[in-house]
Structure formats: C-alpha cells, structure tokens
Design a protein around this motif. Structure first.
Motif, PDB file in Angstrom:
ATOM      1  N   UNK A 114      35.777  41.665  53.303  1.00 53.05           N
ATOM      2  CA  UNK A 114      36.863  40.802  52.856  1.00 53.05           C
ATOM      3  C   UNK A 114      36.649  40.498  51.382  1.00 53.05           C
ATOM      4  N   UNK A 115      37.689  40.696  50.593  1.00 53.00           N
ATOM      5  CA  UNK A 115      37.658  40.412  49.161  1.00 53.00           C
ATOM      6  C   UNK A 115      38.471  39.146  48.931  1.00 53.00           C
ATOM      7  N   UNK A 116      37.904  38.218  48.155  1.00 56.57           N
ATOM      8  CA  UNK A 116      38.640  37.010  47.783  1.00 56.57           C
ATOM      9  C   UNK A 116      38.414  36.733  46.310  1.00 56.57           C
ATOM     10  N   UNK A 117      39.474  36.326  45.662  1.00 55.89           N
ATOM     11  CA  UNK A 117      39.412  35.972  44.243  1.00 55.89           C
ATOM     12  C   UNK A 117      39.983  34.567  44.091  1.00 55.89           C
ATOM     13  N   UNK A 118      39.256  33.738  43.368  1.00 59.59           N
ATOM     14  CA  UNK A 118      39.656  32.344  43.169  1.00 59.59           C
ATOM     15  C   UNK A 118      39.779  32.050  41.683  1.00 59.59           C
ATOM     16  N   UNK A 119      40.623  31.090  41.346  1.00 57.96           N
ATOM     17  CA  UNK A 119      40.669  30.608  39.965  1.00 57.96           C
ATOM     18  C   UNK A 119      39.411  29.771  39.731  1.00 57.96           C
ATOM     19  N   UNK A 120      39.138  29.444  38.494  1.00 59.02           N
ATOM     20  CA  UNK A 120      37.933  28.691  38.152  1.00 59.02           C
ATOM     21  C   UNK A 120      37.878  27.336  38.857  1.00 59.02           C
ATOM     22  N   UNK A 121      39.028  26.786  39.215  1.00 63.28           N
ATOM     23  CA  UNK A 121      39.033  25.492  39.891  1.00 63.28           C
ATOM     24  C   UNK A 121      39.034  25.637  41.420  1.00 63.28           C
ATOM     25  N   UNK A 122      38.740  26.838  41.930  1.00 62.56           N
ATOM     26  CA  UNK A 122      38.550  27.041  43.358  1.00 62.56           C
ATOM     27  C   UNK A 122      39.797  27.339  44.162  1.00 62.56           C
ATOM     28  N   UNK A 123      40.920  27.595  43.515  1.00 60.33           N
ATOM     29  CA  UNK A 123      42.168  27.885  44.229  1.00 60.33           C
ATOM     30  C   UNK A 123      42.264  29.389  44.482  1.00 60.33           C
ATOM     31  N   UNK A 124      42.556  29.735  45.737  1.00 63.01           N
ATOM     32  CA  UNK A 124      42.672  31.158  46.101  1.00 63.01           C
ATOM     33  C   UNK A 124      43.795  31.814  45.306  1.00 63.01           C
ATOM     34  N   UNK A 125      43.525  33.033  44.804  1.00 61.49           N
ATOM     35  CA  UNK A 125      44.536  33.790  44.051  1.00 61.49           C
ATOM     36  C   UNK A 125      44.848  35.125  44.711  1.00 61.49           C
ATOM     37  N   UNK A 126      43.820  35.765  45.313  1.00 56.68           N
ATOM     38  CA  UNK A 126      43.993  37.076  45.933  1.00 56.68           C
ATOM     39  C   UNK A 126      43.067  37.172  47.133  1.00 56.68           C
ATOM     40  N   UNK A 127      43.545  37.854  48.204  1.00 63.43           N
ATOM     41  CA  UNK A 127      42.710  38.060  49.380  1.00 63.43           C
ATOM     42  C   UNK A 127      43.123  39.362  50.036  1.00 63.43           C
ATOM     43  N   UNK A 128      42.140  40.155  50.470  1.00 62.97           N
ATOM     44  CA  UNK A 128      42.452  41.400  51.155  1.00 62.97           C
ATOM     45  C   UNK A 128      41.213  42.060  51.706  1.00 62.97           C
ATOM     46  N   UNK A 129      41.409  43.212  52.321  1.00 65.23           N
ATOM     47  CA  UNK A 129      40.315  43.985  52.915  1.00 65.23           C
ATOM     48  C   UNK A 129      39.987  45.167  52.015  1.00 65.23           C
ATOM     49  N   UNK A 130      38.693  45.479  51.957  1.00 66.94           N
ATOM     50  CA  UNK A 130      38.243  46.632  51.183  1.00 66.94           C
ATOM     51  C   UNK A 130      37.181  47.371  51.961  1.00 66.94           C
ATOM     52  N   UNK A 131      36.981  48.610  51.582  1.00 62.18           N
ATOM     53  CA  UNK A 131      35.980  49.452  52.214  1.00 62.18           C
ATOM     54  C   UNK A 131      34.828  49.659  51.250  1.00 62.18           C
ATOM     55  N   UNK A 132      33.629  49.678  51.791  1.00 62.07           N
ATOM     56  CA  UNK A 132      32.415  49.912  51.016  1.00 62.07           C
ATOM     57  C   UNK A 132      32.513  51.197  50.187  1.00 62.07           C
ATOM     58  N   UNK A 133      33.275  52.171  50.661  1.00 65.59           N
ATOM     59  CA  UNK A 133      33.377  53.456  49.964  1.00 65.59           C
ATOM     60  C   UNK A 133      34.346  53.442  48.788  1.00 65.59           C
ATOM     61  N   UNK A 134      35.089  52.329  48.585  1.00 66.81           N
ATOM     62  CA  UNK A 134      35.854  52.217  47.354  1.00 66.81           C
ATOM     63  C   UNK A 134      37.346  51.958  47.464  1.00 66.81           C
ATOM     64  N   UNK A 135      37.934  52.008  48.655  1.00 67.11           N
ATOM     65  CA  UNK A 135      39.383  51.820  48.742  1.00 67.11           C
ATOM     66  C   UNK A 135      39.730  50.466  49.357  1.00 67.11           C
ATOM     67  N   UNK A 136      40.939  50.015  49.042  1.00 63.54           N
ATOM     68  CA  UNK A 136      41.458  48.799  49.671  1.00 63.54           C
ATOM     69  C   UNK A 136      42.430  49.212  50.766  1.00 63.54           C
ATOM     70  N   UNK A 137      42.626  48.329  51.743  1.00 65.35           N
ATOM     71  CA  UNK A 137      43.516  48.675  52.844  1.00 65.35           C
ATOM     72  C   UNK A 137      44.114  47.419  53.457  1.00 65.35           C
ATOM     73  N   UNK A 138      45.085  47.654  54.330  1.00 69.73           N
ATOM     74  CA  UNK A 138      45.727  46.541  55.020  1.00 69.73           C
ATOM     75  C   UNK A 138      46.581  45.710  54.078  1.00 69.73           C
ATOM     76  N   UNK A 139      46.936  44.531  54.553  1.00 73.40           N
ATOM     77  CA  UNK A 139      47.737  43.617  53.745  1.00 73.40           C
ATOM     78  C   UNK A 139      46.848  42.887  52.746  1.00 73.40           C
ATOM     79  N   UNK A 140      47.323  42.823  51.511  1.00 73.41           N
ATOM     80  CA  UNK A 140      46.680  42.009  50.486  1.00 73.41           C
ATOM     81  C   UNK A 140      47.635  40.878  50.161  1.00 73.41           C
ATOM     82  N   UNK A 141      47.064  39.693  49.973  1.00 72.07           N
ATOM     83  CA  UNK A 141      47.842  38.484  49.770  1.00 72.07           C
ATOM     84  C   UNK A 141      47.594  37.950  48.368  1.00 72.07           C
TER      85      UNK A 141
END
Length: 160
Positions: free
Chosen positions: A36-63
């Motif tokens: 699971x990949x998550x990206x937050x702003x500096x103040x802790x607010x979620x900006x991006x979330x999605x699934x990724x594979x160890x081998x390098x690709x992203x998949x599924x729904x990204x929010x």
C-alpha cells in the motif's frame, strides 16, 4: 518500523520536499509483493493512496485527495488490461524469469526484475518485463490485452 508488538508495520518510509513538503510511506508488512502506497502533506493530510507491486508497477484503484483530505479523483490503473497481474506472473514462471522478493538482498536500483505497465502513444497498453540473468538484460514487451509478445530485447549487463 515496528508496532508495540514488534510487528513490521511499514516497510519503507520516505520524507522529501518537492513543490510542497510530502511524507510518503510504502507498507509491505502483510505481503512481500503487493504493498500500500500513501502520500501525505506535511501537515498529515492524505493526498494519494493506492496499491503497488514490489516489481515496479501500480495497480487497482488509486485515490487522490484535495488539500483538506477530501476524495477528488479515483483512477483505475487496471482498466483495459485484460492480460492481468496473475497472467504476467505466470508468463514469468513459464519463461524462467525469477520473481525474487528478498529485500535484504536487493537494492531498488539493482532489482533483478522490473515489471511496468505503460500506455503507448497510440493508446496500446503493454507490460514491460525486464530482468537480469547475470550476463545480459532481457526485456519483453507484452500486449496488455492478450499477453502476446510484441518485442524482445537482449542487452549486455553494464560494465562497471
């Protein structure tokens, strides 16, 4: 990172500045291949979330979220890929392409296999599988609809 019961909770955690401050985390604690990949702003607010594979690709729904953490966009990264993840892994197995996941042995830049999804300029969806066998780097381009091999490349390993 570990929780109070000494269980791994976050495989990787990055903090870097780019345009605005961001905190990025990747959690592979329950599965060594899919995280699971998550990206937050500096103040802790979620900006991006999605699934990724160890081998390098992203998949599924990204929010994707606005600056207040409200969902503004969902992108399905599997749309149009009828030849899916399991098919790609079966292709690797059938062609003796090693699917190594030992993180202690592998540096991100030296990973023996990389798998990417790409939309070509003509709109065609492809999988790119690239792996090193110690002597050369072999790359397959597979059709994302039916898995047929579009191209193969064989290049010598870089010499240091």
């Amino acid at each position: 990172m570990e929780d109070k019961n000494n269980h791994k909770t976050l495989e990787k955690f990055h903090f870097f500045r780019w345009k605005d401050s961001k905190i990025i985390g990747e959690d592979y604690s329950t599965d060594p291949i899919f995280g699971i990949y998550k990206e937050f702003s500096n103040d802790g607010i979620i900006r991006t979330k999605g699934m990724e594979c160890f081998y390098g690709f992203i998949f599924g729904n990204w929010f994707y979220y606005d600056e207040k953490g409200r969902l503004i966009k969902t992108v399905n990264n599997d749309e149009g890929y009828e030849f899916g993840i399991e098919d790609v892994f079966f292709f690797c197995q059938k062609n003796s392409i090693p699917l190594e996941t030992n993180r202690e042995k592998i540096d991100d830049s030296l990973r023996p296999i990389k798998i990417l999804k790409q939309r070509m300029p003509d709109g065609k969806l492809i999988w790119i599988i690239s792996y090193a066998d110690g002597v050369s780097i072999k790359t397959y381009w597979l059709n994302g609809k039916n898995g047929k091999i579009i191209k193969t490349f064989l290049n010598p390993m870089p010499v240091e």
